[in-house]
Structures are given as C-alpha cells and as structure tokens.
Motif scaffolding. Structure first.
Motif, mmCIF file in Angstrom:
data_model
loop_
_atom_site.group_PDB
_atom_site.id
_atom_site.type_symbol
_atom_site.label_atom_id
_atom_site.label_comp_id
_atom_site.label_asym_id
_atom_site.label_seq_id
_atom_site.Cartn_x
_atom_site.Cartn_y
_atom_site.Cartn_z
ATOM 1 N N PHE A 177 2.526 1.758 -3.403
ATOM 2 C CA PHE A 177 1.522 2.178 -4.380
ATOM 3 C C PHE A 177 1.181 3.655 -4.207
ATOM 4 O O PHE A 177 1.152 4.421 -5.166
ATOM 5 C CB PHE A 177 0.264 1.325 -4.240
ATOM 6 C CG PHE A 177 -0.882 1.790 -5.092
ATOM 7 C CD1 PHE A 177 -0.853 1.628 -6.467
ATOM 8 C CD2 PHE A 177 -1.987 2.390 -4.518
ATOM 9 C CE1 PHE A 177 -1.914 2.057 -7.265
ATOM 10 C CE2 PHE A 177 -3.049 2.829 -5.307
ATOM 11 C CZ PHE A 177 -3.011 2.657 -6.679
ATOM 12 N N ASP A 219 3.933 5.957 -5.388
ATOM 13 C CA ASP A 219 4.292 5.848 -6.807
ATOM 14 C C ASP A 219 3.561 6.919 -7.613
ATOM 15 O O ASP A 219 2.334 6.936 -7.660
ATOM 16 C CB ASP A 219 3.926 4.460 -7.332
ATOM 17 C CG ASP A 219 4.363 4.213 -8.761
ATOM 18 O OD1 ASP A 219 4.901 5.143 -9.399
ATOM 19 O OD2 ASP A 219 4.177 3.088 -9.237
ATOM 20 N N TRP A 248 -2.407 2.282 -12.652
ATOM 21 C CA TRP A 248 -2.653 0.921 -12.171
ATOM 22 C C TRP A 248 -4.111 0.549 -12.432
ATOM 23 O O TRP A 248 -5.025 1.343 -12.249
ATOM 24 C CB TRP A 248 -2.359 0.835 -10.676
ATOM 25 C CG TRP A 248 -2.459 -0.551 -10.147
ATOM 26 C CD1 TRP A 248 -1.481 -1.487 -10.143
ATOM 27 C CD2 TRP A 248 -3.614 -1.181 -9.578
ATOM 28 N NE1 TRP A 248 -1.951 -2.650 -9.594
ATOM 29 C CE2 TRP A 248 -3.255 -2.492 -9.249
ATOM 30 C CE3 TRP A 248 -4.908 -0.747 -9.341
ATOM 31 C CZ2 TRP A 248 -4.136 -3.380 -8.666
ATOM 32 C CZ3 TRP A 248 -5.793 -1.637 -8.769
ATOM 33 C CH2 TRP A 248 -5.402 -2.938 -8.427
ATOM 34 N N PRO A 268 -2.791 -3.481 -4.696
ATOM 35 C CA PRO A 268 -2.752 -2.491 -3.615
ATOM 36 C C PRO A 268 -4.119 -2.268 -2.975
ATOM 37 O O PRO A 268 -4.198 -2.007 -1.778
ATOM 38 C CB PRO A 268 -2.236 -1.222 -4.292
ATOM 39 C CG PRO A 268 -2.409 -1.441 -5.748
ATOM 40 C CD PRO A 268 -2.402 -2.910 -5.980
ATOM 41 N N ARG A 303 0.790 5.779 -10.038
ATOM 42 C CA ARG A 303 -0.269 4.926 -9.470
ATOM 43 C C ARG A 303 -1.592 5.045 -10.216
ATOM 44 O O ARG A 303 -2.375 4.127 -10.235
ATOM 45 C CB ARG A 303 -0.472 5.207 -8.000
ATOM 46 C CG ARG A 303 -1.115 6.543 -7.701
ATOM 47 C CD ARG A 303 -1.300 6.741 -6.203
ATOM 48 N NE ARG A 303 -1.788 8.056 -5.912
ATOM 49 C CZ ARG A 303 -1.029 9.098 -5.628
ATOM 50 N NH1 ARG A 303 0.287 8.951 -5.598
ATOM 51 N NH2 ARG A 303 -1.559 10.269 -5.365
ATOM 52 N N TRP A 323 0.834 -1.201 0.000
ATOM 53 C CA TRP A 323 0.000 0.000 0.000
ATOM 54 C C TRP A 323 0.876 1.262 0.000
ATOM 55 O O TRP A 323 0.628 2.206 -0.727
ATOM 56 C CB TRP A 323 -0.939 -0.022 1.197
ATOM 57 C CG TRP A 323 -1.871 1.140 1.263
ATOM 58 C CD1 TRP A 323 -1.984 2.036 2.281
ATOM 59 C CD2 TRP A 323 -2.841 1.541 0.289
ATOM 60 N NE1 TRP A 323 -2.946 2.961 1.998
ATOM 61 C CE2 TRP A 323 -3.490 2.687 0.769
ATOM 62 C CE3 TRP A 323 -3.217 1.051 -0.953
ATOM 63 C CZ2 TRP A 323 -4.489 3.347 0.068
ATOM 64 C CZ3 TRP A 323 -4.211 1.700 -1.663
ATOM 65 C CH2 TRP A 323 -4.827 2.831 -1.154
#
Length: 69
Positions: free
Chosen positions: A12, A15, A21, A36, A18, A9
């Motif tokens: 993620f 990032d 994703w 995540p 993200r 988590w």
C-alpha cells in the motif's frame, strides 16, 4: 498474519495510487484485499506485544514504511 499484514502495508505504501484507496476499496476480506489501515493497526498490536529487544527489527521496517507514507 504478521507477514501478511506487513506485505499489505508495504504494498500500500509503495503504491503511487494509494491516495485513491478508500474504506470501500476491495472486497474487505483480509485474505483477498484486506485493509491497509487495519494491517497497520494489527502490526502496531504485534509490536506492542513483543519484547522491546525482539521488536526492534520489525519496528525498523514498519517505521521506514510509515515515514514513506
């Protein structure tokens, strides 16, 4: 499992990519890529299963990550 979920988590949320994703990202294996969102749901289950006093520290970390997300 809790440490792995927290790392997933955290990574993620931190990032910058993200938003790219999707549920189809990665291989889907928890030990390899993981989800995540499933990790966050798992953390919520852990927090709900802990006593209030014991969950305070973990809740602070998870809440900070949630705020960053």
């Amino acid at each position: 499992m809790t440490a792995a979920a927290l790392l997933l988590w955290r990574d993620f949320v931190r990032d910058p990519a993200r938003r790219l994703w999707t549920e189809d990202s990665g291989c889907g294996e928890w030990g390899c890529c993981g989800s995540p969102l499933e990790a966050r749901a798992f953390l919520e289950g852990v927090l709900r299963g802990m006593s209030r006093r014991r969950s305070r520290e973990l809740r602070a970390v998870v809440d900070a990550l949630d705020d960053a997300y």
